[in-house]
Design an enzyme around this catalytic site. Structure first.
Site, mmCIF file in Angstrom:
data_model
loop_
_atom_site.group_PDB
_atom_site.id
_atom_site.type_symbol
_atom_site.label_atom_id
_atom_site.label_comp_id
_atom_site.label_asym_id
_atom_site.label_seq_id
_atom_site.Cartn_x
_atom_site.Cartn_y
_atom_site.Cartn_z
ATOM 1 N NE ARG A 225 39.265 39.495 46.077
ATOM 2 C CZ ARG A 225 39.705 38.695 44.896
ATOM 3 N NH1 ARG A 225 38.617 37.973 44.478
ATOM 4 N NH2 ARG A 225 40.486 38.292 45.154
ATOM 5 C CG HIS A 273 36.620 33.363 47.529
ATOM 6 N ND1 HIS A 273 37.461 34.377 47.879
ATOM 7 C CD2 HIS A 273 37.545 33.463 45.965
ATOM 8 C CE1 HIS A 273 37.798 35.647 46.940
ATOM 9 N NE2 HIS A 273 38.608 34.541 46.071
HETATM 10 P P1 NDP Z 1 42.531 41.901 35.036
HETATM 11 O O1 NDP Z 1 43.440 43.235 35.911
HETATM 12 O O2 NDP Z 1 43.103 41.129 33.953
HETATM 13 O O3 NDP Z 1 40.823 42.891 34.586
HETATM 14 C C1 NDP Z 1 40.151 43.700 35.381
HETATM 15 C C2 NDP Z 1 39.443 45.029 34.304
HETATM 16 O O4 NDP Z 1 38.509 45.607 35.092
HETATM 17 C C3 NDP Z 1 39.783 45.220 33.218
HETATM 18 O O5 NDP Z 1 39.266 45.256 31.971
HETATM 19 C C4 NDP Z 1 40.003 46.492 33.845
HETATM 20 O O6 NDP Z 1 39.918 47.726 33.090
HETATM 21 C C5 NDP Z 1 38.282 46.828 34.848
HETATM 22 N N1 NDP Z 1 38.641 46.985 35.211
HETATM 23 C C6 NDP Z 1 39.439 48.302 36.577
HETATM 24 N N2 NDP Z 1 39.223 49.114 37.584
HETATM 25 C C7 NDP Z 1 37.853 49.365 36.032
HETATM 26 C C8 NDP Z 1 37.078 50.989 36.351
HETATM 27 N N3 NDP Z 1 37.245 51.898 37.516
HETATM 28 N N4 NDP Z 1 36.089 50.982 35.489
HETATM 29 C C9 NDP Z 1 36.212 49.901 34.793
HETATM 30 N N5 NDP Z 1 36.851 49.225 34.632
HETATM 31 C C10 NDP Z 1 37.771 48.803 35.246
HETATM 32 O O7 NDP Z 1 41.820 41.343 36.287
HETATM 33 P P2 NDP Z 1 41.633 39.394 35.619
HETATM 34 O O8 NDP Z 1 40.594 39.530 34.834
HETATM 35 O O9 NDP Z 1 42.433 38.724 36.083
HETATM 36 O O10 NDP Z 1 40.414 39.706 37.310
HETATM 37 C C11 NDP Z 1 39.806 40.017 37.478
HETATM 38 C C12 NDP Z 1 39.279 40.185 39.240
HETATM 39 O O11 NDP Z 1 39.035 38.718 39.672
HETATM 40 C C13 NDP Z 1 40.678 39.719 40.624
HETATM 41 O O12 NDP Z 1 41.101 41.647 40.494
HETATM 42 C C14 NDP Z 1 39.664 39.827 41.387
HETATM 43 O O13 NDP Z 1 39.190 39.835 42.173
HETATM 44 C C15 NDP Z 1 39.030 38.471 40.850
HETATM 45 N N6 NDP Z 1 38.969 36.621 40.794
HETATM 46 C C16 NDP Z 1 37.904 35.438 41.516
HETATM 47 C C17 NDP Z 1 38.607 34.492 41.554
HETATM 48 C C18 NDP Z 1 37.794 33.481 41.948
HETATM 49 O O14 NDP Z 1 37.404 32.686 42.297
HETATM 50 N N7 NDP Z 1 36.387 34.395 42.613
HETATM 51 C C19 NDP Z 1 39.939 33.671 41.345
HETATM 52 C C20 NDP Z 1 40.364 35.242 40.192
HETATM 53 C C21 NDP Z 1 40.143 36.241 40.471
HETATM 54 P P3 NDP Z 1 41.147 47.870 31.695
HETATM 55 O O15 NDP Z 1 41.186 46.119 31.151
HETATM 56 O O16 NDP Z 1 40.848 49.030 31.137
HETATM 57 O O17 NDP Z 1 42.265 47.637 32.876
#
Ligand code: NDP
Length: 310
Positions: A225, A273
């Site tokens: 993002r 995007h």
């Molecule tokens: P997940 O919820 O599966 O994974 C998110 C990861 O981020 C987890 O490992 C989580 O940790 C980590 N995280 C969140 N907050 C923190 C923090 N404060 N400090 C450290 N680590 C953190 O999400 P997805 O993998 O499915 O998706 C990730 C992002 O990808 C989406 O939120 C979206 O914004 C983006 N996206 C972009 C697309 C595009 O076309 N550009 C398409 C689809 C998604 P933990 O495992 O410990 O909870």
């Protein structure tokens, strides 16, 4: 009979109506899928944030909201939302992201631009790219998408570090977590991929201090993002050479304004995007399976933690 409301932009209805109905039948669900159910008669909502439903309070019997999007930052703080919210985790969405991340990683790793853009008749045969094993890659976000990209990059030979909020143990990925793990995750990284959700904690996670931790001349790839990056700090790091190139798919304002410096910067690649998207056939199966689970009392998959914001 379950009443399922489809709330997304009108063109999505024509993409999703048939696959969703087919998936509901395959899951053994008796469903009336419509764009017009009365709020107090709606059992589930298939939801995109840019669709018509913005106020969830009249949906008094609705058991869950099934997001078509993986990122939920635009709905997670909606105060009218008291129902469970499930985000999208879809094999095709994941495959698309893996391919996009691997492609852009390989572009930078192999230095492809020099040959694609630099054909001047001079035979420069002295510079070889390193092999993947010599190129540490760090993925901030070790979730559904980050971990899948990490596995694919590992298979190509890259040493992969994944950073998350909670401790993790994922084969083939050096897993670090929390504020204390961030420094170690970024120290010496030559390619950094951002696959974090947008939350208060992750905003500006790449800033002047954290960019400085990476190896000199590192590459940044952001399909997560826009607000994950302090744009001014990234532009400074590009101009100083600390960052060699940034490939950016997401931005604070989308579409990226025409006069934004990213468009004209020689070491920034803008993609609109498109890193990945939810695909109707597979996403419909995920939604049908989740509703089937809800109806059987098995608990929903991919539930958003409202206090964490993702
Ligand atoms: P997940 O919820 O599966 O994974 C998110 C990861 O981020 C987890 O490992 C989580 O940790 C980590 N995280 C969140 N907050 C923190 C923090 N404060 N400090 C450290 N680590 C953190 O999400 P997805 O993998 O499915 O998706 C990730 C992002 O990808 C989406 O939120 C979206 O914004 C983006 N996206 C972009 C697309 C595009 O076309 N550009 C398409 C689809 C998604 P933990 O495992 O410990 O909870």
């Amino acid at each position: 009979m379950l009443n399922i409301l489809f709330s997304a932009q009108p063109p999505r209805w024509f993409e999703y109506e048939a696959p969703l109905n087919a998936a509901f039948v395959a899951a053994g669900l008796d469903v009336d899928l419509s764009r017009d159910h009365a709020p107090d008669q709606t059992d589930y909502i298939v939801f995109a944030p840019n669709g018509p439903v913005r106020d969830f309070s009249p949906y008094t019997r609705t058991k869950a909201i099934m997001s078509l999007w993986a990122g939920v930052e635009t709905v997670v703080d909606n105060r009218t939302l008291t129902q469970p919210l499930c985000r999208m985790v879809d094999d095709s969405l994941t495959s698309g992201m893996v391919e996009w991340v691997v492609g852009h990683t390989m572009r930078h790793h192999l230095g492809m631009d020099a040959h694609i853009h630099g054909q001047d008749g001079v035979w420069r045969d002295g510079v070889f790219p390193p092999v993947a094993a010599q190129r540490p890659v760090t993925i901030l976000g070790n979730g559904a998408l980050g971990a899948a990209c990490g596995q694919a990059l590992h298979r190509l030979g890259f040493p992969v570090t994944g950073w998350s909020r909670n401790p993790k143990d994922i084969p083939n990925i050096r897993c670090l977590h929390g504020d204390d793990g961030l420094k170690g995750a970024l120290a010496g990284a030559e390619i950094v991929v951002l696959l974090l959700p947008q939350t208060q904690e992750t905003e500006d996670i790449l800033n002047g201090d954290t960019l400085a931790l990476m190896a000199k001349g590192a590459f940044v790839i952001n399909p997560g993002r826009g607000p994950l990056i302090d744009d001014g700090a990234l532009l400074d790091a590009l101009d100083s050479g600390q960052i060699a190139h940034a490939t950016l798919d997401v931005f604070r304002v989308e579409p990226l304004p025409k006069d934004h410096p990213y468009w004209s910067h020689p070491r920034v690649t803008v993609t609109p995007h498109i890193a990945s998207t939810t695909r109707p056939e597979t996403a419909s199966q995920v939604i049908a399976e989740n509703i089937r689970r809800g109806e059987r009392g098995e608990g929903f998959l991919h539930l958003v933690n409202r206090s964490k914001g993702y």
